[in-house]
Design an enzyme around this catalytic site. Sequence first.
Site, short mmCIF file in Angstrom:
data_model
loop_
_atom_site.label_atom_id
_atom_site.label_comp_id
_atom_site.label_asym_id
_atom_site.label_seq_id
_atom_site.Cartn_x
_atom_site.Cartn_y
_atom_site.Cartn_z
N ASP A 184 -3.50 0.75 9.10
CA ASP A 184 -3.69 0.26 7.72
C ASP A 184 -3.50 -1.26 7.69
O ASP A 184 -4.22 -1.97 6.97
CB ASP A 184 -2.66 0.88 6.77
CG ASP A 184 -2.69 2.39 6.76
OD1 ASP A 184 -3.20 2.99 5.81
OD2 ASP A 184 -2.17 2.97 7.73
N GLU A 209 -6.31 16.66 10.65
CA GLU A 209 -6.16 15.19 10.68
C GLU A 209 -4.99 14.82 9.75
O GLU A 209 -4.77 15.46 8.72
CB GLU A 209 -7.48 14.56 10.21
CG GLU A 209 -7.52 13.03 10.20
CD GLU A 209 -6.92 12.44 8.95
OE1 GLU A 209 -6.30 11.37 9.05
OE2 GLU A 209 -7.05 13.06 7.88
N ASN A 256 -5.59 15.44 14.82
CA ASN A 256 -4.72 14.54 15.59
C ASN A 256 -3.24 14.77 15.29
O ASN A 256 -2.39 14.13 15.90
CB ASN A 256 -5.10 13.07 15.36
CG ASN A 256 -4.95 12.65 13.89
OD1 ASN A 256 -4.66 13.47 13.02
ND2 ASN A 256 -5.14 11.37 13.63
N ASN A 303 -4.10 12.47 7.40
CA ASN A 303 -4.18 12.19 5.96
C ASN A 303 -4.45 13.46 5.15
O ASN A 303 -3.96 13.60 4.03
CB ASN A 303 -5.26 11.15 5.66
CG ASN A 303 -4.87 9.76 6.12
OD1 ASN A 303 -3.69 9.48 6.31
ND2 ASN A 303 -5.86 8.91 6.33
N HIS A 306 -9.00 3.87 12.94
CA HIS A 306 -9.37 4.79 11.86
C HIS A 306 -9.59 4.04 10.54
O HIS A 306 -10.63 4.16 9.89
CB HIS A 306 -8.26 5.81 11.62
CG HIS A 306 -7.78 6.54 12.82
ND1 HIS A 306 -8.52 7.50 13.45
CD2 HIS A 306 -6.61 6.47 13.51
CE1 HIS A 306 -7.83 7.99 14.48
NE2 HIS A 306 -6.67 7.38 14.53
N ASP A 307 -8.57 3.31 10.13
CA ASP A 307 -8.60 2.69 8.80
C ASP A 307 -9.50 1.45 8.74
O ASP A 307 -10.28 1.30 7.78
CB ASP A 307 -7.17 2.36 8.35
CG ASP A 307 -6.36 3.63 8.08
OD1 ASP A 307 -6.96 4.72 8.00
OD2 ASP A 307 -5.12 3.53 7.97
N ASP A 336 -1.29 3.55 3.30
CA ASP A 336 0.07 4.02 3.66
C ASP A 336 0.53 3.20 4.86
O ASP A 336 0.84 3.72 5.91
CB ASP A 336 0.10 5.53 3.93
CG ASP A 336 -0.78 5.96 5.08
OD1 ASP A 336 -1.80 5.29 5.38
OD2 ASP A 336 -0.44 6.98 5.73
C1 BDR Z 1 -4.91 8.39 9.74
O1 BDR Z 1 -3.55 8.81 9.79
C2 BDR Z 1 -2.69 7.71 9.72
O2 BDR Z 1 -1.63 7.85 10.60
C3 BDR Z 1 -3.54 6.50 10.03
O3 BDR Z 1 -3.04 5.37 9.34
C4 BDR Z 1 -4.91 6.89 9.55
O4 BDR Z 1 -5.06 6.61 8.17
C5 BDR Z 1 -5.59 8.86 11.00
O5 BDR Z 1 -5.51 10.25 11.11
CA CA Z 2 -3.52 5.15 7.02
#
Ligand code: BDR
Ligand code: CA
Length: 316
Positions: free
Chosen positions: A17, A167, A161, A169, A241-242, A12
Amino acid sequence: MSDRIPIILDVDTGTDDALALAYAVRSPRIDLVAATTVAGNVSVEKTTANTLAVLDWLGAESVPVHRGASRPLVQPHRDAIYFHDEGGLGGARLPASRRSVGADRGPAAVIRLAFQRPGELTLVMLGPLTNLAIALNVEPRLADWLRAVVVMAGAYTVPGNTTPAAEFNVLVDPEAAQQVFAAPFRDLVAVGLDVTERVALTRDDWDAVNPGSSLPPPAALLAEVGKFAFSALSRDQFSLHDPLSVAVAADPSLIQTENVTIEVEPVEPERGRTRIVGPGSVRVATSVDAERALHDFRSTLELPTAGRRGLESGTE
Ligand code: BDR
Ligand code: CA
């Protein structure tokens, strides 16, 4: 090269990403077979345009991009422009791509590719899990056709977050996440905030790619996608993260895991919370070799390090 791990990235795009795409394109361990897009950080129109632009910027015009779901399974889409900026790329100015998306849509492309190469492909999910839930619904045998699945999803022992419980996603599409966590994959790894927040670039990394001179494409990409976080939001850290989730697909020894069953809370006020409810077949990441992961990321993207090394070694 035949010993590279063939990977499909579901994205995304999204600032982190974009860096994950750069990592996959540049890693000598990875053969990036295709990218599929989904509504997440921004709309699917934007995540698709961003994915094409980032791949083209990296010289990876041959990687096909397949547009995926425009909204989560049940509830309306929510974006993350508060962190990724309106366009999703943190204010990056990249030339728009002139190429077209692949003929089949994201979930269909994943099914087709996995059918063509049973037991070979690793699918790495870097956004809401909508495309994979749709693909599993249409073709349940997909769970067995994929060699492995890595999802950047959840917060297991740390706060969320996006809400205190969730979280991003998982929060965007909890119903999809629940279906993915319950599917009988050969190997499903959940990479959550517990480990991804420990692997972060610093302001020094960003300063090092802002010398105003010409930079290789991955370093220039970091300079661009880091603008919103480091400049507009004045953050000192940028969690990978990604990129970490892609790295784990290529080098599982970066993390330690525990075999668990995960359930996703479907209702407010804790909608999107991921709970470990007992032993099971999902491998959730419990710890990470953060130093090695960061070193691997910086060297794979060939980020300039002289300034930072000078400071760290006390030569300033
Ligand atoms: C995830 O949320 C998105 O904003 C970031 O790209 C990552 O995939 C982290 O929580
Ligand atoms: Ca992402």
